[in-house]
Design an enzyme around this catalytic site. Structure first.
Site, PDB file in Angstrom:
ATOM      1  N   PHE A   1       0.808  -1.209   0.000  1.00  0.00           N
ATOM      2  CA  PHE A   1       0.000   0.000   0.000  1.00  0.00           C
ATOM      3  C   PHE A   1       0.844   1.263   0.000  1.00  0.00           C
ATOM      4  CE2 PHE A   1      -3.913  -2.080   0.343  1.00  0.00           C
ATOM      5  CZ  PHE A   1      -3.771  -3.142   1.227  1.00  0.00           C
TER       6      PHE A   1
ATOM      7  N   ASP B   1      -5.897  -8.762   5.042  1.00  0.00           N
ATOM      8  CA  ASP B   1      -4.474  -9.025   4.753  1.00  0.00           C
ATOM      9  C   ASP B   1      -3.728  -9.386   6.036  1.00  0.00           C
ATOM     10  OD1 ASP B   1      -2.348  -9.369   3.080  1.00  0.00           O
ATOM     11  OD2 ASP B   1      -1.784  -7.263   3.011  1.00  0.00           O
TER      12      ASP B   1
END
Length: 739
Positions: A431, A546
Site C-alpha cells: 500500500f 491481509d
C-alpha cells in the site's frame, strides 16, 4: 512550707507532670501521621500546664488521711484529663470538624500529591499535565476513621467535587479520573491508561485491594464491559463497575435526561453518597451552574463493610494514554455521617484556556490600517509566503470539515519525517512507503504511510471509514490517528510500534533475535482476540483482508498489534465494478475468493490459519524448493501429520523449547482455519475458545483434509483468481520500527 519528701517518694508533678503526659501523647499515636501525633503531644503539654496551674489549689496534707487524699485527687484529675486527651485524639483521627472539610480552590492546602499531579499557582488541583501515559494522585493528608460502631460497619459518608477534563481534541480523550477511598496512598504499582492509576493487569479486581472508587471514564474498554466512552461508574477493588451510566443528569424542569460530555472542557459537579443503613451508593452529577438534581444519575446497592478498611484515605486518581489530556479538580468537600458542605463556586479558580486565542478587537481595527499603510511590504511578504505555501500545499474539500480533529497538516508531517528522508523509512509494502516521525508539537512518535492515490471517486467514504476505524480501541490493534491529503497523495498516521513486525523475528532479519515460544503463543492469542473484536464485538463488522506476520507489529512490551486493516478498500475505490479485483497476499488468500471476489470474516479466518502455521513452523506459506517447484506449507504440515511426525514441523530454531500441547493445538487449529471449504472453518469466537481450552478441537483426519486441499487446488477458478488478482507476494512491515 509543705511536708518534705522522703527518699524515693514521688510528687504530684511526677505523677501527672508534663513529661508523663508527653509520653502518653507519644504512646497513643504510633499509627497516626506525624502531623496528628504532633497535635496530640501539643495538647498533652497544654493539659500538663493546666494541671500544674491547678496543683497549688490543693494544700499539703497534715496527717496520714490527708496524705492519702492528696494522692488520690491528682490521680483522679489525671484520669479526667486523659479522658479529655482521648476525646481530642479521636477528633484528630477523623479529620477537621469531625470528618468534615471543604476546599473552594487549593491555594492554601495540605493535600499529598504524587506522579504528574501538581497544584497550580491559581489554586487548581491538576491531576495530570498532558504528558502521555502518566498517572497522578492527590489525597487528603490524614486518614479518616470509617468504622467506629461496635458492629464494625462502615459509616455513611458524603462527598462532592467540581472537576473538568481538558483534551486537545473536542471528541477524543484518553483516559479518565476517579474519586477513591483506599487503605493507603501508595499506588506506585498501578498502571496509567485504562487502569486510571488505581490497579494493574495482575491485581485488578482482587479483594485484597480494599478500595472503593467512582470513575469518570472517557474511553470504552471492552475488557471492563464499559458502556461507552463517556460514562460514570461505581467500582470496588477493580475497574469493572458495580453499576454505571452514561454521563449526564435529570433536569428538574421536565425530568428528562440530559447528556453531558466529560471532555467538554467545562467544569461540572459530582455528588457521591453512601448510606450504611441501606447499603446504597448514590452518584449524581450536573453542570456547575445547575443545583444538585433531585434524581441521581444512578444508585447501586452494595455493602462497603469488608471493602473499606477501618481507617482509610480519600482522594483522586487520574491517568492519560496517548492523547494530550489534563484532569482538574476545582473544589472538594466531604462529611462523615452527614451531607458534604456546599462548595463556594464563586471562589473556584479559573480553568486554563484550550484552543486558539480569540482575536482582540484592537487587532481588528489596527490590522486594516497597517495593511493599507504598508501595502507594498505586505504584497512582497504575501508573494514570498505563497511561494513557501506551495511547498506544503494540501488538498482540502468542504466535506472534510467534519473530520477536522483527525486531519494532520502536511507541514507537520513533513517536519516530523524531516521531509520523508530515506533514513526514516520503516518499510515498503503493497500500500505504500512508511516513515517514522516525531510530531513537532506533541513530540508523539508516529508512523506515516505515504500512499499514491489519484482517485476522487469514493474518497469521502474511504476517509469516513478511516476516521471511524480510528475510534476502535483494542490493546492488540494499531490505532489510526488521522490522515492528510496532498496532490494525489494520501498520508495515514498510525501509532508507532518500536519493535517492528513479527516476520523480521521469524526469519532473523536485521539481527532480530528468534521469538521464544511463549512470545509466539502470546502473539497468537492477542491477534485472535483482536480479530474476534473486529468481526463480532465492535459496532460494525471490520474485515482485515491481509493478515500476515508483516502486518502484525510488536509494541514496547512485545504485544502483537494488528495493523493495516481496512486499507484494501482504498484499491476497491479505483476499480471498475465489472472487473474482478482481489486484494491480499498470495498464500493467505482463501480459495473461495477466486469465485466470489468477496471478502468475509471467514476469509480472514483462512489467513489467520496460515498465520498460525507460519508462526509455529517458522516457514512461509509458499517456499521455493527449486527453480521450478514450490512447497505449500499446508501440504508439508499435512504430510508430517499423516506420517505421525507432526512435531517435526515446529520451528527447529526453538531447539525443542516449547509447550508440546500448545504447539500441537496451534498446528491443528491452523489447518482447520485454512480449510479449503469455508463452511468447515471455525469462527474467531470458536478459535478463542479453542485457544483458551474452553472447547476441544473436533476430530480431524489428515487424509480427508489433504483430499479436500488437492480437489480445491485443481479447480480452474482458483488459478484464475490468483492470476487475475492484485495480490502482493509478501509485503514488508509498514508500521514497525527499525529497518
Amino acid at each position: 512550707m509543705g511536708k518534705p519528701r522522703r527518699a524515693g517518694e514521688k510528687s504530684d508533678e511526677d505523677y501527672c507532670g508534663p513529661k508523663l503526659l508527653r509520653c502518653l501523647g507519644d504512646m497513643c499515636c504510633p499509627s497516626l501521621e506525624r502531623k496528628v501525633a504532633y497535635e496530640v503531644r501539643r495538647k498533652a503539654a497544654n493539659l500538663a500546664s493546666m494541671l500544674n496551674t491547678l496543683t497549688p489549689l490543693f494544700p499539703s496534707p497534715q496527717d496520714h488521711n490527708h496524705a492519702m487524699s492528696s494522692k488520690i485527687k491528682p490521680v483522679s484529675m489525671l484520669l479526667h484529663l486523659l479522658l479529655i486527651l482521648n476525646l481530642n485524639l479521636a477528633a484528630l483521627t477523623t479529620g477537621d470538624n469531625h470528618g468534615q472539610f471543604v476546599y473552594s480552590g487549593f491555594s492554601d492546602n495540605d493535600l499529598v500529591v504524587d506522579g504528574a499531579t501538581t497544584i497550580t499557582s491559581n489554586g487548581l488541583l491538576e491531576l495530570t499535565n498532558g504528558t502521555n501515559q502518566q498517572k497522578g494522585h492527590a489525597f487528603y493528608p490524614t486518614p479518616l476513621q470509617f468504622v467506629r460502631s461496635p458492629n464494625g460497619t462502615v459509616q455513611s459518608f458524603s462527598t462532592s467535587f467540581v472537576f473538568a477534563i481538558l483534551s486537545v481534541y473536542t471528541d477524543l480523550s484518553a483516559h479518565g479520573m476517579a474519586f477513591v477511598v483506599a487503605p493507603s496512598r501508595n499506588f506506585s504499582a498501578a498502571m496509567p491508561e485504562q487502569f486510571l492509576g488505581l490497579t494493574n493487569i495482575q491485581n485488578n479486581g482482587n479483594v485484597s485491594n480494599h478500595f472503593f472508587a467512582v470513575e469518570l471514564d472517557t474511553i470504552q474498554n471492552k475488557e471492563f464491559n464499559d458502556l461507552n466512552a463517556n460514562h460514570a461508574g461505581a467500582n470496588v477493588n477493580g475497574l469493572k463497575s458495580l453499576k454505571s451510566y452514561y454521563a449526564g443528569y435529570y433536569a428538574e424542569e421536565d425530568g428528562n435526561f440530559r447528556n453531558l460530555s466529560l471532555i467538554s472542557r467545562e467544569a461540572m459537579q459530582v455528588w457521591i453518597d453512601y448510606d450504611h443503613k441501606v447499603s446504597s451508593i448514590t452518584v449524581t452529577m450536573a453542570p456547575l451552574k445547575i443545583a444538585r438534581p433531585t434524581k441521581p444519575l444512578f444508585t447501586a446497592t452494595y455493602n462497603l463493610t469488608g471493602v473499606v478498611t477501618d481507617v482509610a484515605y480519600i482522594g483522586f486518581s487520574a491517568a492519560t494514554g496517548t492523547i494530550d489530556v489534563r484532569h482538574y479538580v476545582l473544589g472538594w468537600s466531604f462529611s462523615m455521617n452527614g451531607t458534604a458542605p456546599t462548595i463556594d463556586t464563586a471562589r473556584l479558580p479559573k480553568l486554563p484556556r484550550v484552543g486558539p486565542k480569540p482575536r482582540s478587537k484592537l487587532l481588528e481595527i489596527v490590522l486594516p490600517i497597517a495593511t493599507a499603510s504598508f501595502i507594498l511590504i505586505v504584497g512582497t511578504v504575501v508573494f514570498l509566503l505563497i511561494r513557501r505555501h506551495l511547498k506544503y500545499a494540501e488538498l482540502r474539500e468542504d466535506w472534510e470539515v467534519e473530520f477536522g480533529p483527525h486531519r494532520f497538516s502536511y507541514k507537520d508531517l513533513f517536519y516530523a519525517t524531516e521531509g520523508f528522508k530515506e533514513k526514516h523509512l520503516l518499510g515498503i509494502g503493497g500500500f505504500g512507503r512508511v516513515y517514522k516521525g516525531i510530531l513537532p508539537v506533541s513530540k508523539l512518535e508516529v508512523a506515516v504511510k505515504r500512499v499514491s492515490h489519484d482517485s476522487k471517486q469514493g474518497m469521502k467514504e474511504f476517509i469516513a471509514e478511516i476516521v471511524s476505524i480510528g475510534h476502535i480501541q483494542h490493546r492488540n490493534l494499531v490505532r489510526v490517528l488521522g490522515y492528510c491529503r496532498r496532490r494525489g497523495e494520501l498520508f495515514l498516521v498510525y501509532e508507532y510500534m518500536p519493535n517492528g513486525s513479527v516476520d523480521k523475528y521469524l526469519y532473523g532479519k536485521q539481527g532480530k533475535p528468534i521469538l521464544s515460544w511463549a512470545n509466539r503463543w502470546h502473539i497468537i492469542k492477542g491477534i485472535a482476540s483482536c480479530l474476534l473484536y473486529l468481526h463480532e464485538e465492535w459496532e460494525k463488522t471490520v474485515i482485515h483482508r491481509d493478515i500476515k506476520p508483516s502486518n502484525v507489529l510488536l509494541d514496547s512490551d512485545m504485544n502483537g498489534r494488528l495493523g493495516d486493516f481496512g486499507l484494501a478498500r482504498l484499491y476497491d475505490h479505483d476499480t471498475d465494478p465489472q472487473t474482478t479485483h482481489v486484494v491480499g497476499t498470495i498464500g493467505y488468500l482463501a480459495p473461495e475468493l477466486g469465485h466470489t471476489s468477496k471478502a468475509t470474516p471467514l476469509t480472514d479466518v483462512f489467513a489467520f490459519g496460515m498465520f498460525l502455521l507460519e508462526i509455529t513452523c517458522g516457514r512461509r506459506p509458499i517456499s521455493e524448493t527449486s527453480l521450478d517447484s514450490q512447497c505449500m506449507l499446508v501440504d508439508w504440515v499435512l504430510e508430517h501429520w499423516s506420517s505421525g511426525s507432526l512435531l517435526e514441523t515446529v520451528d527447529a530454531r526453538l531447539e525443542g523449547n516449547y509447550n508440546i500441547d500448545e504447539a500441537c493445538l496451534a498446528l491443528k487449529l491452523g489447518l482447520l482455519c485454512s480449510h479449503p471449504f469455508s463452511k468447515e472453518r471455525p469462527t474467531m469466537r470458536q478459535v478463542m475458545q479453542y485457544l483458551d481450552s474452553e472447547m476441544v478441537l473436533p476430530e480431524m483426519s489428515p487424509a480427508d483434509m489433504r483430499f479436500h486441499m488437492m480437489a480445491i487446488m485443481q479447480n480452474e477458478g482458483f488459478d484464475d483468481y490468483i492470476t487475475g488478482s492484485t495480490a502482493s507476494t509478501g509485503t514488508t512491515s509498514v508500521l514497525s520500527g527499525g529497518r
